[in-house]
Design an enzyme around this catalytic site. Structure first.
Site, PDB file in Angstrom:
ATOM      1  N   ARG A 104       0.694  -1.553   0.102  1.00 11.87           N
ATOM      2  CA  ARG A 104       0.168  -0.337   0.495  1.00 11.87           C
ATOM      3  C   ARG A 104       0.987   1.361  -0.234  1.00 11.87           C
ATOM      4  O   ARG A 104       0.446   2.108  -0.937  1.00 11.87           O
ATOM      5  CB  ARG A 104      -0.645   0.247   1.289  1.00 11.87           C
ATOM      6  N   TYR A 144      -4.456  -2.184  -3.781  1.00 11.96           N
ATOM      7  CA  TYR A 144      -6.291  -3.434  -3.532  1.00 11.96           C
ATOM      8  C   TYR A 144      -6.966  -2.707  -4.504  1.00 11.96           C
ATOM      9  O   TYR A 144      -8.358  -2.410  -3.693  1.00 11.96           O
ATOM     10  CB  TYR A 144      -6.355  -3.276  -2.042  1.00 11.96           C
ATOM     11  N   CYS A 201     -26.066  -3.708  -9.129  1.00 11.25           N
ATOM     12  CA  CYS A 201     -27.961  -4.365  -8.734  1.00 11.25           C
ATOM     13  C   CYS A 201     -26.945  -4.158  -7.586  1.00 11.25           C
ATOM     14  O   CYS A 201     -27.540  -4.968  -6.938  1.00 11.25           O
ATOM     15  CB  CYS A 201     -28.066  -4.821  -9.140  1.00 11.25           C
ATOM     16  N   TYR A 258     -14.604  -2.759   3.664  1.00 10.09           N
ATOM     17  CA  TYR A 258     -14.520  -2.016   4.308  1.00 10.09           C
ATOM     18  C   TYR A 258     -15.045  -0.866   5.409  1.00 10.09           C
ATOM     19  O   TYR A 258     -13.997   0.292   5.466  1.00 10.09           O
ATOM     20  CB  TYR A 258     -12.446  -2.112   3.927  1.00 10.09           C
TER      21      TYR A 258
END
Ligand code: LLP
Length: 427
Positions: free
Chosen positions: A276, A384, A355, A316
């Protein structure tokens, strides 16, 4: 200079105005900055240089082979978690010896192939896996390097789904069991169990959890060494915060200031597994507004990017700063934090076409007035992001473009409808 900045009221990636890129490649598209990737890699490498670490980029965070190749050519090694990621790293030109292989559920065939390929280190997560690895190493006739992933039972204070260093998590081996395994396998003919690995979670925005966990593991190493077990490798894992506007995080220099002194005189080789912190702020997800819809109680901005392109908000409740590419006079954002509320902004939910009511990229955000056709940028999307995308609702995956100065390179074409059914046999 920032790699993503507003110039003349228009968001640029390096020297490229994003509307130009959208016109050429369509939307939704992931836009990566080469400069940002390299700068962030260098910042970590420089901060931890006193430890001379092997920087193993976490392939799971951003696995496009062009980006792996770019980082590999810049000196990165690779942290992988599956046979597929071994394949990607090697395809991108990695020396197999520069690959470290973690994961709680490596299959026999993944392990055998990795031994055959000459993967540099196995980060082993259970006693059972170590026994299988030892057997397969003997069968393959190759001695393999092992680091035991130790679960230090330290709270990383991150989302429950991405916390990995607590007792109740499936990851790693508890300290007592690890001590026994190190002793038991000391001097083994086929597995060289001389490394300690930890990974606490992601993101770990403060340095304290690292300091606590390292303290526990160094204590274990001292005991083992006193008992004659040789330990020469310490892998600190990843989790380094990116400072992506969601929660403030330490920067590489701040992490290093507390961590580097802990290893002084310890005579340990160091591995790091950043994902990250290198990739997140190196890309935006570019999307186009399809409709504005006035609901009964909320205003919806419906864009062409969805949870299928970036699932982090849905999964998250992650915060991604999101803003129009050409926001209009007075609306260039002064910062990317969640409390930004400029005069004239309106409260909206930015959603996708999927949807599900969980299909949103931003909820309750104060944005400048947006109309049909406007481009939006979702920031901090490089880690991610594309890797977690899916074809749910039969949505072809987004394109990925790498910007270098004023040049553009399509590093993953947009999927087609044929791609959607390509693996369905016998049609
Ligand atoms: N090493 C190991 C063993 C890992 O499991 C991970 C991430 C890393 C290194 C890299 O961590 P990083 O430096 O990128 O924080 N999908 C979640 C994150 C899951 C992280 C899984 N493991 C998200 O979108 O936030």
């Amino acid at each position: 200079m920032e790699s993503f900045e507003y110039r003349g009221g228009v968001l640029h990636c390096e020297e490229v105005a994003l509307p130009v890129l959208a016109a050429e490649f369509g939307t939704p598209t992931y836009v990566y900055s080469r400069r940002a990737l390299i700068e962030r890699y260098d910042a970590l490498a420089e901060a931890f240089a006193p430890l001379n670490p092997k920087l193993c980029f976490a392939v799971k965070s951003c696995h496009n082979t062009h980006i792996l190749r770019l980082l590999g050519e810049h000196g990165a090694a690779f942290d992988v978690v599956s046979g597929g990621e071994v394949f990607r790293a090697i395809t991108a030109g990695a020396d197999p010896g520069d690959i470290v292989f973690a994961g709680v559920g490596k299959t026999d065939s993944e392990i055998a192939a990795a031994i055959e390929a000459g993967v540099g280190c196995f980060n082993v997560e259970s006693e059972a896996e170590l026994a299988v690895l030892a057997g397969l190493a003997e069968q393959g006739g190759k001695v393999v390097q092992v680091a035991l992933r130790v679960n230090p039972d330290v709270d990383a204070h991150t989302h429950p789904y991405t916390t990995t260093g607590k007792q109740e998590n499936k990851f790693g081996i508890d300290l007592d069991c690890a001590r026994e395994l190190f002793k038991h396998y000391s001097g083994h003919s086929w597995v060289r169990v001389s490394g300690v690995h930890m990974h606490l979670g992601s993101p770990v925005n403060t340095v304290d959890p690292y300091v606590q966990a390292i303290g526990k593991l160094l204590g274990m190493i001292d005991e083992l060494r006193a008992a004659g077990v040789g330990i020469d490798l310490f892998n600190l894992g990843g989790g380094w915060g990116a400072g992506d506007g969601e929660t403030p995080s330490a920067n590489p220099a701040e992490y290093a200031r507390s961590i580097v002194p802990l290893f002084k005189g310890r005579d340990l080789r160091i591995h790091l597994e950043p994902g990250r912190s290198i990739a997140a702020n190196s890309a935006v997800l570019l999307e186009r507004t399809i409709y504005i819809k006035e609901g009964c109680v909320r205003r919806f901005v419906i864009g062409d990017a969805a949870m299928t392109d970036l699932i982090r908000p849905a999964l998250y409740q992650a915060y991604h700063f999101l803003w129009p590419v050409e926001p209009g006079d007075g609306f260039v954002p002064p910062h990317h934090r969640s409390d930004l509320k400029l005069p004239g902004c309106v409260e909206v939910d930015v959603v996708g076409p999927v949807c599900e009511s969980g299909d949103f990229l931003a909820k309750g955000r104060w944005l400048p007035p947006v109309k049909r056709g406007d481009l939006l940028a979702v920031f901090s999307a490089g880690a991610y992001g594309a890797v977690m995308s899916s074809q749910y609702n039969s949505r072809p995956r987004a394109a990925e473009v790498l910007v270098d100065g004023d040049t553009l390179r399509l590093i993953r074409r947009r999927e087609t409808y044929d791609d959607l059914i390509a693996a369905e046999e016998g049609l």
